[in-house]
Design a protein around this motif. Structure first.
Motif, short mmCIF file in Angstrom:
data_model
loop_
_atom_site.label_atom_id
_atom_site.label_comp_id
_atom_site.label_asym_id
_atom_site.label_seq_id
_atom_site.Cartn_x
_atom_site.Cartn_y
_atom_site.Cartn_z
N LYS A 147 0.86 -1.18 0.00
CA LYS A 147 0.00 0.00 0.00
C LYS A 147 0.91 1.24 0.00
O LYS A 147 0.84 2.08 0.91
N GLN A 150 -0.11 4.93 0.61
CA GLN A 150 -0.47 5.41 1.95
C GLN A 150 0.71 6.07 2.67
O GLN A 150 0.53 6.76 3.65
N THR A 280 -6.40 8.52 -0.07
CA THR A 280 -6.37 8.14 1.35
C THR A 280 -4.96 8.24 1.92
O THR A 280 -4.42 7.26 2.38
N ASN A 281 -4.38 9.45 1.89
CA ASN A 281 -2.97 9.53 2.26
C ASN A 281 -2.65 9.58 3.73
O ASN A 281 -1.99 8.70 4.24
#
Length: 309
Positions: A147, A150, A280-281
């Motif tokens: 991911k 993120q 969606t950081n």
């Protein structure tokens, strides 16, 4: 030219001596109660862990590039709900012990005595510091699950600085005003890890997770409250290290800028379908988010599995 060449080593020696002198002086005003607590004898173990963290952030994605993402559902559920319990313990200890000790939310100087409530507060703050080291696992899990989107600057900056800087807090001010910020933050982390834990439970829980934006709002409120609380302490000349007060104001300001930018990009900017997975950081941690591209097919796999689970 000969003069400057000869002068430079002398200047460097003076700077080194002054720095060592300052370091030795700071040691005389440390909180002696925490001397024998794990990680507290010297700053080097904390700095080593934090350096290892940055190396992992740099090298981890390279190592994972050719590998399949790991599936960690059970481990993530255990980890996130474990963090809920740890943060709740810290919040409860700080709340009850500070109440029993009659702590002021306006101005509270540090009491270095062995009073049982003061030691409980120092202990809860030490656990708070340790929890920030455990939170490095947030990033490790992202890397192992591929991911990578993120792992933003905000994410790494937040994790690295919290653990590293809180060592200073525990070493010199494990009590007093320091209890306030940790108490609010532990409370928010209870809610935050509850969110991540539910997200990790799978798609059937996602319909209950509509409140993510309010989590970011709570974090932003927390930083504003911290600045207000600290500014008031400076204004009324509260007997607490001034350099620490100014440090807190500067530090909280960086978070307001970074989290504010994250909030704007996530909830206010017109959404572009391509970027959906990327948005969606900063705040979303170990939940399950939409795949950013074909490489990250973990979610798809999980959803297919969900029927047969």
């Amino acid at each position: 030219m000969g003069h400057s060449a000869a002068g430079e080593p002398g200047l460097i020696a003076n700077v080194v001596n002054d720095t060592l002198e300052f370091y030795r002086w700071t040691w005389t005003i440390r909180d002696k109660r925490v001397d024998d607590w794990p990680l507290m004898q010297s700053p080097f173990p904390t700095l080593a862990i934090s350096t290892l963290y940055l190396l992992t952030v740099w090298l981890g994605p390279k190592w994972m590039k050719t590998r399949e993402p790991f599936q960690f559902r059970s481990l993530l559920i255990f980890y996130n709900f474990g963090m809920v319990l740890l943060n709740f313990y810290i919040f409860k200890e700080l709340l009850l012990a500070s109440k029993a000790r009659g702590y002021s939310y306006i101005c509270q100087s540090v009491d270095y005595s062995d009073n049982e409530y003061e030691v409980r507060i120092a202990g809860a703050l030490w656990w708070y510091f340790v929890s920030k080291g455990i939170e490095y696992l947030d990033t490790v899990f992202f890397i192992l699950r591929k991911k990578f989107n993120q792992i933003s600057f905000l994410h790494v900056y937040h994790h690295y600085t919290m653990f590293t800087l809180w060592w200073i807090g525990i070493k010199w001010v494990a009590g007093g005003q320091a209890f306030f910020g940790a108490q609010i933050n532990a409370f928010i982390h209870v809610i935050m890890y509850m969110y991540y834990g539910l997200a990790a439970c799978g798609p059937k829980f996602h319909k209950y997770l509509w409140w993510k934006r309010y989590l970011t709002i709570m974090q932003l409120i927390q930083f504003h409250v911290t600045i207000g609380h600290t500014a008031m302490s400076i204004y009324i000349d509260c007997p607490f290290p001034k350099w620490m007060h100014w440090g807190v104001i500067f530090y909280a300001s960086t978070f307001i800028i970074l989290f504010g930018n994250f909030y704007y990009r996530t909830y206010k900017m017109p959404k572009q379908p391509v970027k959906n997975g990327k948005i969606t950081n900063g705040v979303v941690a170990n939940g399950i988010s939409k795949p950013e591209n074909g490489l990250v097919v973990e979610n798809g796999k999980k959803q297919k599995k969900a029927k047969g689970e």
